[in-house]
Design a protein around this motif. Structure first.
Motif, PDB file in Angstrom:
ATOM      1  N   GLY A   1       0.835  -1.199   0.000  1.00  0.00           N
ATOM      2  CA  GLY A   1       0.000   0.000   0.000  1.00  0.00           C
ATOM      3  C   GLY A   1       0.862   1.239   0.000  1.00  0.00           C
ATOM      4  O   GLY A   1       2.051   1.183   0.304  1.00  0.00           O
ATOM      5  N   PRO A   2       0.244   2.382  -0.312  1.00  0.00           N
ATOM      6  CA  PRO A   2       1.026   3.608  -0.419  1.00  0.00           C
ATOM      7  C   PRO A   2       1.601   4.052   0.913  1.00  0.00           C
ATOM      8  O   PRO A   2       1.146   3.627   1.976  1.00  0.00           O
ATOM      9  CB  PRO A   2       0.015   4.634  -0.949  1.00  0.00           C
ATOM     10  N   SER A   3       2.586   4.922   0.825  1.00  0.00           N
ATOM     11  CA  SER A   3       3.191   5.492   2.019  1.00  0.00           C
ATOM     12  C   SER A   3       2.128   6.203   2.841  1.00  0.00           C
ATOM     13  O   SER A   3       1.289   6.920   2.305  1.00  0.00           O
ATOM     14  CB  SER A   3       4.283   6.477   1.576  1.00  0.00           C
ATOM     15  N   GLY A   4       2.151   5.952   4.144  1.00  0.00           N
ATOM     16  CA  GLY A   4       1.203   6.615   5.032  1.00  0.00           C
ATOM     17  C   GLY A   4      -0.116   5.891   5.176  1.00  0.00           C
ATOM     18  O   GLY A   4      -1.016   6.350   5.888  1.00  0.00           O
ATOM     19  N   SER A   5      -0.256   4.730   4.526  1.00  0.00           N
ATOM     20  CA  SER A   5      -1.551   4.031   4.579  1.00  0.00           C
ATOM     21  C   SER A   5      -1.759   3.285   5.904  1.00  0.00           C
ATOM     22  O   SER A   5      -2.850   2.790   6.159  1.00  0.00           O
ATOM     23  CB  SER A   5      -1.681   3.064   3.398  1.00  0.00           C
TER      24      SER A   5
ATOM     25  N   ASP B   1       8.940  -5.462   8.571  1.00  0.00           N
ATOM     26  CA  ASP B   1       8.522  -4.150   8.081  1.00  0.00           C
ATOM     27  C   ASP B   1       9.555  -3.626   7.089  1.00  0.00           C
ATOM     28  O   ASP B   1      10.606  -3.129   7.473  1.00  0.00           O
ATOM     29  CB  ASP B   1       8.342  -3.154   9.237  1.00  0.00           C
ATOM     30  N   GLU B   2       9.260  -3.756   5.831  1.00  0.00           N
ATOM     31  CA  GLU B   2      10.149  -3.327   4.747  1.00  0.00           C
ATOM     32  C   GLU B   2      11.591  -3.772   4.984  1.00  0.00           C
ATOM     33  O   GLU B   2      12.498  -2.945   5.062  1.00  0.00           O
ATOM     34  CB  GLU B   2      10.082  -1.815   4.585  1.00  0.00           C
ATOM     35  N   PRO B   3      11.810  -5.070   5.086  1.00  0.00           N
ATOM     36  CA  PRO B   3      13.139  -5.557   5.476  1.00  0.00           C
ATOM     37  C   PRO B   3      14.232  -5.273   4.457  1.00  0.00           C
ATOM     38  O   PRO B   3      15.405  -5.331   4.813  1.00  0.00           O
ATOM     39  CB  PRO B   3      12.923  -7.071   5.617  1.00  0.00           C
TER      40      PRO B   3
ATOM     41  N   SER C   1       2.941   0.111   8.675  1.00  0.00           N
ATOM     42  CA  SER C   1       3.835  -0.054   9.831  1.00  0.00           C
ATOM     43  C   SER C   1       3.042   0.014  11.128  1.00  0.00           C
ATOM     44  O   SER C   1       3.304  -0.748  12.063  1.00  0.00           O
ATOM     45  CB  SER C   1       4.911   1.043   9.844  1.00  0.00           C
ATOM     46  N   THR C   2       2.083   0.916  11.171  1.00  0.00           N
ATOM     47  CA  THR C   2       1.276   1.044  12.388  1.00  0.00           C
ATOM     48  C   THR C   2       0.534  -0.262  12.668  1.00  0.00           C
ATOM     49  O   THR C   2       0.437  -0.691  13.826  1.00  0.00           O
ATOM     50  CB  THR C   2       0.292   2.223  12.236  1.00  0.00           C
ATOM     51  N   LEU C   3       0.055  -0.907  11.618  1.00  0.00           N
ATOM     52  CA  LEU C   3      -0.622  -2.191  11.795  1.00  0.00           C
ATOM     53  C   LEU C   3       0.332  -3.213  12.428  1.00  0.00           C
ATOM     54  O   LEU C   3      -0.001  -3.849  13.430  1.00  0.00           O
ATOM     55  CB  LEU C   3      -1.126  -2.705  10.438  1.00  0.00           C
TER      56      LEU C   3
HETATM   57  N1  LIG Z   1       4.093   7.817  16.420  1.00  0.00           N
HETATM   58  C1  LIG Z   1       3.377   8.543  15.544  1.00  0.00           C
HETATM   59  N2  LIG Z   1       2.894   9.750  15.885  1.00  0.00           N
HETATM   60  C2  LIG Z   1       2.140  10.469  15.015  1.00  0.00           C
HETATM   61  N3  LIG Z   1       1.809  10.065  13.783  1.00  0.00           N
HETATM   62  C3  LIG Z   1       2.271   8.868  13.385  1.00  0.00           C
HETATM   63  C4  LIG Z   1       3.071   8.044  14.242  1.00  0.00           C
HETATM   64  N4  LIG Z   1       3.377   6.907  13.579  1.00  0.00           N
HETATM   65  C5  LIG Z   1       2.802   7.019  12.366  1.00  0.00           C
HETATM   66  N5  LIG Z   1       2.132   8.197  12.252  1.00  0.00           N
HETATM   67  C6  LIG Z   1       1.363   8.649  11.081  1.00  0.00           C
HETATM   68  O1  LIG Z   1       0.485   7.599  10.717  1.00  0.00           O
HETATM   69  C7  LIG Z   1       0.337   7.514   9.309  1.00  0.00           C
HETATM   70  C8  LIG Z   1       0.633   6.097   8.882  1.00  0.00           C
HETATM   71  O2  LIG Z   1       2.008   5.818   9.147  1.00  0.00           O
HETATM   72  P1  LIG Z   1       2.664   4.395   8.868  1.00  0.00           P
HETATM   73  O3  LIG Z   1       4.077   4.547   9.254  1.00  0.00           O
HETATM   74  O4  LIG Z   1       1.867   3.353   9.530  1.00  0.00           O
HETATM   75  O5  LIG Z   1       2.498   4.303   7.295  1.00  0.00           O
HETATM   76  P2  LIG Z   1       3.130   3.252   6.288  1.00  0.00           P
HETATM   77  O6  LIG Z   1       2.001   2.695   5.489  1.00  0.00           O
HETATM   78  O7  LIG Z   1       3.985   2.299   7.024  1.00  0.00           O
HETATM   79  O8  LIG Z   1       4.007   4.192   5.333  1.00  0.00           O
HETATM   80  P3  LIG Z   1       5.467   3.932   4.659  1.00  0.00           P
HETATM   81  O9  LIG Z   1       5.204   3.112   3.414  1.00  0.00           O
HETATM   82  O10 LIG Z   1       5.935   5.304   4.312  1.00  0.00           O
HETATM   83  O11 LIG Z   1       6.323   3.244   5.662  1.00  0.00           O
HETATM   84  C9  LIG Z   1       1.279   8.557   8.731  1.00  0.00           C
HETATM   85  O12 LIG Z   1       0.523   9.701   8.424  1.00  0.00           O
HETATM   86  C10 LIG Z   1       2.232   8.842   9.859  1.00  0.00           C
HETATM   87  O13 LIG Z   1       2.721  10.150   9.786  1.00  0.00           O
END
Ligand SMILES: Nc1ncnc2c1ncn2[C@@H]1O[C@H](COP(=O)(O)OP(=O)(O)OP(=O)(O)O)[C@@H](O)[C@H]1O
Ligand SMILES: [Mg+2]
Length: 300
Positions: A49-53, A176-178, A56-58
């Motif tokens: 998925g795109p950046s910011g989707s 996570d993106e190893p 990583s948070t999941l």
């Molecule tokens: N600790 C945090 N505090 C505030 N915002 C956060 C935090 N961690 C992530 N975010 C925000 O949550 C959203 C999702 O971030 P995440 O890192 O999960 O995206 P991602 O899909 O892994 O992106 P990427 O492909 O760039 O790694 C982003 O807008 C990010 O700025």
């Protein structure tokens, strides 16, 4: 195909990771907006998925590096979102491999792979070293046990990180993106190790931009956008024949059509999963898309 559970927890030991209606906000920003899925024992799930989707948070919520705002997560049918959960025990079941390796710079390769065993799992030192050496050999680094991380390439360091996770005898590994931080020529070795793990039946959740790897190795691909699962299913479906416009747009951006030969990954997938008929019909692999070939670098 959807794997959204109707009942949580399922009680089935084969359902290693169960996620139900997971929400996560950072302040006013809602990053995960109701994620539900189950990862089964031995399954390889690639999350794209795109950046910011929220990919990583999941993963970070599954490993309790982030506290979910709402929803429930079960690991091996233990609820980790329960305030009384034995988080330390659950963490010993789950390895995490990050983009930035996270090795201890002042410890040798061997020590990096024994410290968790001796300190967290109380494994005796000589036994821990034996296990560490076996796993380092498995990732092709049996002769570098006395090196320090700074003396190794990024690809080698990432393989140490994988050996470290394996040395904890984990049930599952989250990646996570190893390969995203690696020079292109080092990506293939790390993906090869991950492919071997998949073949051996390790349960893996892999956030990746390596579409060729996802297409060949994943049992299931999850496409996330805007904090939700937009589409999930077999890689030949989600990557090869996406149903949702958002998935198509994303894939068009990441896949370079001038190099694309999707039949190569489908054939490789069929070979890995024992579908000989499909494999026989596959095209010859395009070297540019082979995950063990020198990759073309990060796709976007
Ligand atoms: N600790 C945090 N505090 C505030 N915002 C956060 C935090 N961690 C992530 N975010 C925000 O949550 C959203 C999702 O971030 P995440 O890192 O999960 O995206 P991602 O899909 O892994 O992106 P990427 O492909 O760039 O790694 C982003 O807008 C990010 O700025
Ligand atoms: Mg990320």
């Amino acid at each position: 195909m959807t794997t959204t559970p109707t009942k949580i927890p399922t009680g089935n030991r084969e359902d290693e990771i169960q996620i139900y209606d997971l929400h996560k906000s950072f302040g006013d920003l809602e990053v995960l907006k109701g994620i539900s899925t189950v990862v089964h024992r031995g399954e390889v799930v690639c999350v794209i998925g795109p950046s910011g989707s929220g990919k990583s948070t999941l993963l970070r919520c599954v490993n309790l590096l982030e506290e979910p705002t709402r929803g429930r997560i079960f690991i091996l049918n233990e609820e980790i979102t329960d305030p009384d959960a034995d988080v330390d025990f659950i963490r010993t079941q789950m390895g995490m491999v990050f983009q930035q390796f996270n090795l201890f710079p002042h410890l040798t390769v061997l020590e990096n792979c024994t410290i968790g065993q001796t300190q967290v799992k109380k494994v005796p030192k000589d036994r821990a070293e034996k296990i560490a050496r076996e796993n380092l050999t498995k990732v092709g680094l049996g002769d570098r046990t006395d090196a320090y991380p700074a003396q190794l390439s990024g690809g080698m360091q990432q393989r140490v990180a994988i050996a470290r996770a394996l040395s904890m005898d984990v049930e599952m590994i989250l990646f996570d993106e190893p390969t995203s931080a690696l020079d292109p020529e080092l990506v293939g070795d790390v993906l090869a190790v991950m492919r071997d793990l998949a073949t051996e039946g390790m349960t893996m959740m892999v956030v990746t931009h390596e579409m060729a790897f996802a297409r060949e190795v994943a049992d299931r691909v999850i496409f996330m956008d805007g904090g939700v699962i937009v589409e999930e299913g077999h890689p030949s479906q989600v990557i090869g024949n996406p149903q949702e416009e958002r998935t198509r747009t994303f894939l068009q951006r990441v896949l370079d059509p001038t190099h694309s030969n999707p039949g190569a990954e489908d054939a490789a997938h069929a070979r890995r999963h024992g579908d000989e008929e499909e494999a026989d019909e596959g095209h010859l692999p395009d070297p540019a898309l082979r995950t063990d070939a020198p990759p073309r670098g990060r796709l976007f």
